[in-house]
Design a protein around this motif. Structure first.
Motif, PDB file in Angstrom:
ATOM      1  N   MET A  82      -5.279  17.932   9.621  1.00 35.91           N
ATOM      2  CA  MET A  82      -5.841  17.014   9.986  1.00 35.91           C
ATOM      3  C   MET A  82      -5.598  15.827   8.847  1.00 35.91           C
ATOM      4  SD  MET A  82     -10.194  16.859   9.601  1.00 35.91           S
ATOM      5  CE  MET A  82     -10.213  16.973   7.707  1.00 35.91           C
ATOM      6  N   ILE A  83      -5.721  14.452   9.380  1.00 32.69           N
ATOM      7  CA  ILE A  83      -5.217  13.548   8.478  1.00 32.69           C
ATOM      8  C   ILE A  83      -6.321  12.639   8.341  1.00 32.69           C
ATOM      9  CG2 ILE A  83      -2.804  13.659   8.872  1.00 32.69           C
ATOM     10  CD1 ILE A  83      -2.993  11.301  10.798  1.00 32.69           C
ATOM     11  N   ALA A  84      -6.425  11.669   7.512  1.00 32.77           N
ATOM     12  CA  ALA A  84      -7.448  10.282   7.185  1.00 32.77           C
ATOM     13  C   ALA A  84      -6.726   9.363   8.340  1.00 32.77           C
ATOM     14  CB  ALA A  84      -7.477  10.003   6.008  1.00 32.77           C
ATOM     15  N   GLY A  85      -7.577   8.785   8.859  1.00 30.89           N
ATOM     16  CA  GLY A  85      -7.250   7.409   9.570  1.00 30.89           C
ATOM     17  C   GLY A  85      -7.675   6.184   9.124  1.00 30.89           C
ATOM     18  N   ASN A  86      -7.400   4.896   9.585  1.00 28.78           N
ATOM     19  CA  ASN A  86      -7.817   3.769   9.146  1.00 28.78           C
ATOM     20  C   ASN A  86      -9.308   3.585   8.760  1.00 28.78           C
ATOM     21  OD1 ASN A  86      -7.598   3.373  11.918  1.00 28.78           O
ATOM     22  ND2 ASN A  86      -8.290   1.326  11.539  1.00 28.78           N
ATOM     23  N   HIS A  87     -10.059   4.256   9.460  1.00 31.37           N
ATOM     24  CA  HIS A  87     -11.362   4.236   9.270  1.00 31.37           C
ATOM     25  C   HIS A  87     -12.114   5.063   8.008  1.00 31.37           C
ATOM     26  CE1 HIS A  87     -13.295   1.672  12.681  1.00 31.37           C
ATOM     27  NE2 HIS A  87     -11.880   1.902  12.998  1.00 31.37           N
ATOM     28  N   ASP A  88     -11.243   6.015   7.767  1.00 37.57           N
ATOM     29  CA  ASP A  88     -11.629   7.074   6.663  1.00 37.57           C
ATOM     30  C   ASP A  88     -11.314   6.762   5.173  1.00 37.57           C
ATOM     31  OD1 ASP A  88     -12.541   8.992   8.551  1.00 37.57           O
ATOM     32  OD2 ASP A  88     -10.481   9.367   9.107  1.00 37.57           O
ATOM     33  N   SER A  89     -12.001   7.488   4.557  1.00 39.41           N
ATOM     34  CA  SER A  89     -11.873   7.503   2.958  1.00 39.41           C
ATOM     35  C   SER A  89     -10.814   8.626   2.832  1.00 39.41           C
ATOM     36  CB  SER A  89     -13.078   7.488   2.025  1.00 39.41           C
ATOM     37  OG  SER A  89     -12.649   8.231   0.945  1.00 39.41           O
ATOM     38  N   GLY A  90      -9.888   8.318   2.151  1.00 41.83           N
ATOM     39  CA  GLY A  90      -8.677   9.472   2.217  1.00 41.83           C
ATOM     40  C   GLY A  90      -9.285  10.271   1.250  1.00 41.83           C
TER      41      GLY A  90
END
Length: 380
Positions: free
Chosen positions: A80-88
């Protein structure tokens, strides 16, 4: 090896101000059941887990419960990865209690792209999870001032990941990007500054046997069958009303060749566009779906939306088709046309917008007003 590819959950999002919490609960249940029913070896979530960097606590609890079910009810690995909407940083928190031999959860960019190593009867499979990062963060991470575009960011990440792939392993990349040739939706946020080059060429992923992408909300392959967006599990705009939402069930053979089976989501509320006269739509079967009504009525309907919501409580938009007609164009060929009188233009305009013809008295008012305008112009 079997993979289940999904992305762009956007937990915490609303549809025109209407909560999607129950809708998200339904699709999360369907992901868990698809993992169990298909004997999936690895679940891939390619970014935009949440709709914003600081999601509501209800969305965080919902996702934590989902991860707990994957952990306790299945044997699947998770990438699973962070996307541009997420907080890393928030995505990284999900990795604290994870089994590092089974789960790879990446929120912040890193120059050390160690893969998750799995194996089947054909040998090793390496999954590189490359979280979304903006250019400024990538410049700092890779100590390079030449990183100016989203493609530069991914090229640097892929190069770092490639260096850690064991010899002979089949390679899977998880990324969040806008790959050239992809079909977009209205609900996607730009990945770069205004005027910047947002797209990434497929050549950035050379060497990978499967590329699991997030960001674009329509399920699609881009450039090649093995470079694929799963799309979002829910429609977030009426431009997606014609889009069948799905997960990708990916099976990889000994040589790294993949086959893709689409596993359709079954949303509890669909997104639909209905066209017709208001009275006709009121005779439709009641539905909780999200509705955009395109009315073909010639004149505005009194309390049109209020009455429509008696049948469709989640009606969100109402437009009149006559207001969206393109302007009529005339050919320049043919006989010359004399200029119309301003008063005639006013009369014709009122007829075009569906109003009744004006009376003689009203016409006198129009002509008097035009006369005063002409006199004012002459005086100036």
């Amino acid at each position: 090896m079997k993979l289940l590819h999904t992305s762009d959950l956007h937990l915490g999002r609303q549809f025109n101000g209407i909560s999607l919490e129950e809708d998200h609960a339904a699709v999360l249940d369907q992901i868990v059941e698809a993992v169990k029913a298909n004997g999936v070896d690895a679940l891939i979530i390619a970014g935009d887990v949440f709709d914003r960097a600081s999601p509501p606590q209800s969305a965080v609890r919902q996702f934590n419960g989902f991860l707990q079910r994957i952990k306790s009810e299945t044997t699947a690995a998770v990438a699973m990865i962070a996307g541009n909407h997420d907080s890393g940083d928030r995505i990284d928190l999900s990795a604290i209690a994870a089994d590092r031999s089974r789960w790879l959860i990446r929120g912040a960019i890193s120059a050390e792209e160690a893969p998750l190593l799995l194996s089947d009867k054909h040998g090793p499979v390496a999954i590189s999870a490359l979280p979304f990062a903006y250019e400024y963060a990538a410049r700092e991470c890779f100590e390079s001032e030449t990183i100016d575009t989203p493609e530069d960011v991914l090229v640097a990440q892929v190069a770092a990941a490639r260096a850690r792939i064991p010899e002979g392993a089949r390679w899977i990349i998880v990324a969040h990007a806008f790959v050239t040739g992809g079909s977009v939706s209205e609900s996607e946020r730009s990945l770069t500054r205004v005027g910047g080059i947002e797209t990434v060429r497929t050549s950035a992923f050379d060497g990978a046997h499967y590329v699991a992408l997030g960001h674009l909300h329509r399920p699609q392959s881009v450039g090649a069958e093995h470079i694929r967006y799963s799309g979002s599990p829910l429609a977030f705009g009426f431009d997606e009303a014609d889009s069948e939402k799905s997960m990708g069930l990916i099976e990889m053979d000994a040589a790294g060749q993949v086959s893709v089976e689409v596993v359709a989501f079954k949303p509890i509320r669909r997104t639909r566009v209905l066209r017709g006269k208001h009275a006709e739509l009121l005779l439709s079967d009641p539905s909780s779906d999200f509705i955009k009504a395109e009315l073909t009525d010639d004149v505005p309907v009194i309390d049109g939306m209020k009455r429509l919501r008696d049948v469709f409580p989640n009606a969100c938009e109402l437009v009149y088709v006559r207001n969206e007609r393109p302007l009529e164009t005339k050919s320049v060929d043919g006989p010359a046309v004399t200029a119309a009188e301003p008063a005639d233009v006013v009369r014709n305009f009122l007829g075009e917008v569906g109003l009744e013809n004006i009376t003689d008295a009203e016409q006198d008012v129009v002509e008097a007003s035009l006369t005063r305008l002409r006199q004012r112009e002459d005086a100036e």
